[in-house]
Design a protein around this motif. Structure first.
Motif, PDB file in Angstrom:
ATOM      1  N   THR A 108      -4.451  -3.730  -4.737  1.00 33.72           N
ATOM      2  CA  THR A 108      -4.575  -4.299  -3.391  1.00 33.72           C
ATOM      3  C   THR A 108      -4.523  -3.246  -2.287  1.00 33.72           C
ATOM      4  O   THR A 108      -4.590  -3.593  -1.113  1.00 33.72           O
ATOM      5  CB  THR A 108      -3.473  -5.352  -3.141  1.00 33.72           C
ATOM      6  N   ALA A 109      -4.419  -1.976  -2.665  1.00 39.55           N
ATOM      7  CA  ALA A 109      -4.323  -0.900  -1.664  1.00 39.55           C
ATOM      8  C   ALA A 109      -5.619  -0.801  -0.875  1.00 39.55           C
ATOM      9  O   ALA A 109      -6.711  -1.018  -1.393  1.00 39.55           O
ATOM     10  CB  ALA A 109      -4.023   0.435  -2.349  1.00 39.55           C
ATOM     11  N   ASP A 110      -5.474  -0.475   0.398  1.00 41.19           N
ATOM     12  CA  ASP A 110      -6.652  -0.285   1.237  1.00 41.19           C
ATOM     13  C   ASP A 110      -6.464   0.946   2.122  1.00 41.19           C
ATOM     14  O   ASP A 110      -5.367   1.477   2.239  1.00 41.19           O
ATOM     15  CB  ASP A 110      -6.915  -1.528   2.093  1.00 41.19           C
ATOM     16  N   GLY A 111      -7.535   1.397   2.707  1.00 37.88           N
ATOM     17  CA  GLY A 111      -7.511   2.467   3.695  1.00 37.88           C
ATOM     18  C   GLY A 111      -6.696   3.682   3.320  1.00 37.88           C
ATOM     19  O   GLY A 111      -6.901   4.301   2.277  1.00 37.88           O
ATOM     20  N   SER A 112      -5.742   4.008   4.185  1.00 38.39           N
ATOM     21  CA  SER A 112      -4.962   5.235   4.017  1.00 38.39           C
ATOM     22  C   SER A 112      -4.072   5.193   2.785  1.00 38.39           C
ATOM     23  O   SER A 112      -3.776   6.235   2.198  1.00 38.39           O
ATOM     24  CB  SER A 112      -4.122   5.523   5.267  1.00 38.39           C
ATOM     25  N   VAL A 113      -3.639   3.997   2.373  1.00 32.21           N
ATOM     26  CA  VAL A 113      -2.795   3.883   1.183  1.00 32.21           C
ATOM     27  C   VAL A 113      -3.604   4.287  -0.054  1.00 32.21           C
ATOM     28  O   VAL A 113      -3.172   5.136  -0.842  1.00 32.21           O
ATOM     29  CB  VAL A 113      -2.226   2.454   1.034  1.00 32.21           C
ATOM     30  N   ASN A 147       2.068   5.155   8.833  1.00 34.28           N
ATOM     31  CA  ASN A 147       1.143   4.376   9.668  1.00 34.28           C
ATOM     32  C   ASN A 147       1.319   2.882   9.348  1.00 34.28           C
ATOM     33  O   ASN A 147       2.125   2.513   8.496  1.00 34.28           O
ATOM     34  CB  ASN A 147      -0.301   4.861   9.480  1.00 34.28           C
ATOM     35  N   ALA A 148       0.552   2.028  10.011  1.00 34.21           N
ATOM     36  CA  ALA A 148       0.720   0.575   9.864  1.00 34.21           C
ATOM     37  C   ALA A 148       0.501   0.113   8.426  1.00 34.21           C
ATOM     38  O   ALA A 148       1.266  -0.709   7.913  1.00 34.21           O
ATOM     39  CB  ALA A 148      -0.229  -0.159  10.809  1.00 34.21           C
ATOM     40  N   GLN A 149      -0.545   0.624   7.750  1.00 36.65           N
ATOM     41  CA  GLN A 149      -0.800   0.226   6.361  1.00 36.65           C
ATOM     42  C   GLN A 149       0.340   0.664   5.454  1.00 36.65           C
ATOM     43  O   GLN A 149       0.767  -0.072   4.565  1.00 36.65           O
ATOM     44  CB  GLN A 149      -2.110   0.839   5.864  1.00 36.65           C
ATOM     45  N   GLU A 150       0.843   1.867   5.687  1.00 34.38           N
ATOM     46  CA  GLU A 150       1.951   2.386   4.878  1.00 34.38           C
ATOM     47  C   GLU A 150       3.227   1.582   5.117  1.00 34.38           C
ATOM     48  O   GLU A 150       3.961   1.285   4.180  1.00 34.38           O
ATOM     49  CB  GLU A 150       2.179   3.862   5.187  1.00 34.38           C
ATOM     50  N   ARG A 152       3.373  -1.574   5.951  1.00 30.91           N
ATOM     51  CA  ARG A 152       3.204  -2.864   5.253  1.00 30.91           C
ATOM     52  C   ARG A 152       3.516  -2.698   3.763  1.00 30.91           C
ATOM     53  O   ARG A 152       4.156  -3.558   3.162  1.00 30.91           O
ATOM     54  CB  ARG A 152       1.786  -3.402   5.442  1.00 30.91           C
ATOM     55  N   LEU A 153       3.076  -1.591   3.177  1.00 24.38           N
ATOM     56  CA  LEU A 153       3.354  -1.342   1.762  1.00 24.38           C
ATOM     57  C   LEU A 153       4.850  -1.152   1.539  1.00 24.38           C
ATOM     58  O   LEU A 153       5.409  -1.670   0.574  1.00 24.38           O
ATOM     59  CB  LEU A 153       2.581  -0.124   1.261  1.00 24.38           C
TER      60      LEU A 153
END
Length: 172
Positions: A108-113, A147-150, A152-153
């Motif tokens: 489910t990882a996206d973008g920078s993750v 960052n925001a994605q990180e 959330r993870l």
């Protein structure tokens, strides 16, 4: 007396610090203590070269701390926590559920993750995707400004840990 970043620290003090974590910790004080692989074992040679430059690693249930690469006591403590808690501890507590979670993270990882995980895959060529994703999470937990994605993870990871602790009756 062992030198770290120009400051001396006694090996006994380091061992006492390790005892607090209750894990089998091996302190490498010289690169010759790292097992040398057979010269025909490509993967073993890659592992060996990674370990020469690593701060620490886990192998067969033991945590290895590579003291020549650690600059000070703060970095030593951070490395021990990273290896003992971030790798050994989570696997001991969560067993195979940890692999299920890591698989979900990767899928489910996206973008920078996803980019961060894949970048680590290039660094840790011999590692499977579970181990690379676990390593990414351990690095991410140490990051000062995710960052925001990180973030959330990290929240997802915290919820996973909390949920597993609740299911195990270790946390309410």
């Amino acid at each position: 007396m062992y030198k770290m970043g120009g400051k001396g620290i006694g090996i006994e003090k380091i061992k006492k610090l390790a005892e607090k974590f209750g894990s089998d910790i091996v302190f490498i004080t010289d690169e010759h203590q790292i097992d040398t692989p057979n010269k025909n074992d490509h993967n073993g040679l890659v592992d060996y070269n990674n370990r020469l430059h690593a701060l620490g690693w886990v192998d067969k249930g033991k945590v290895y701390i590579n003291l020549p690469n650690i600059k000070d006591v703060a970095e030593l403590e951070k490395t021990i926590v990273h290896e003992v808690v971030g790798h050994v501890g989570l696997k001991k507590v969560f067993g195979n559920y940890m692999y299920d979670f890591l698989e979900e993270v990767y899928k489910t990882a996206d973008g920078s993750v996803l980019s961060g995980i894949n970048k680590l895959k290039g660094t840790y060529k011999n590692f499977d995707m579970y181990t690379v994703t676990e390593e990414y999470l351990a690095h991410l937990a140490e990051k000062a400004y995710p960052n925001a994605q990180e973030r959330r993870l990290l929240v997802k990871f915290k919820d996973f840990v909390r949920g597993m602790l609740v299911r195990s009756n270790l946390y309410k």
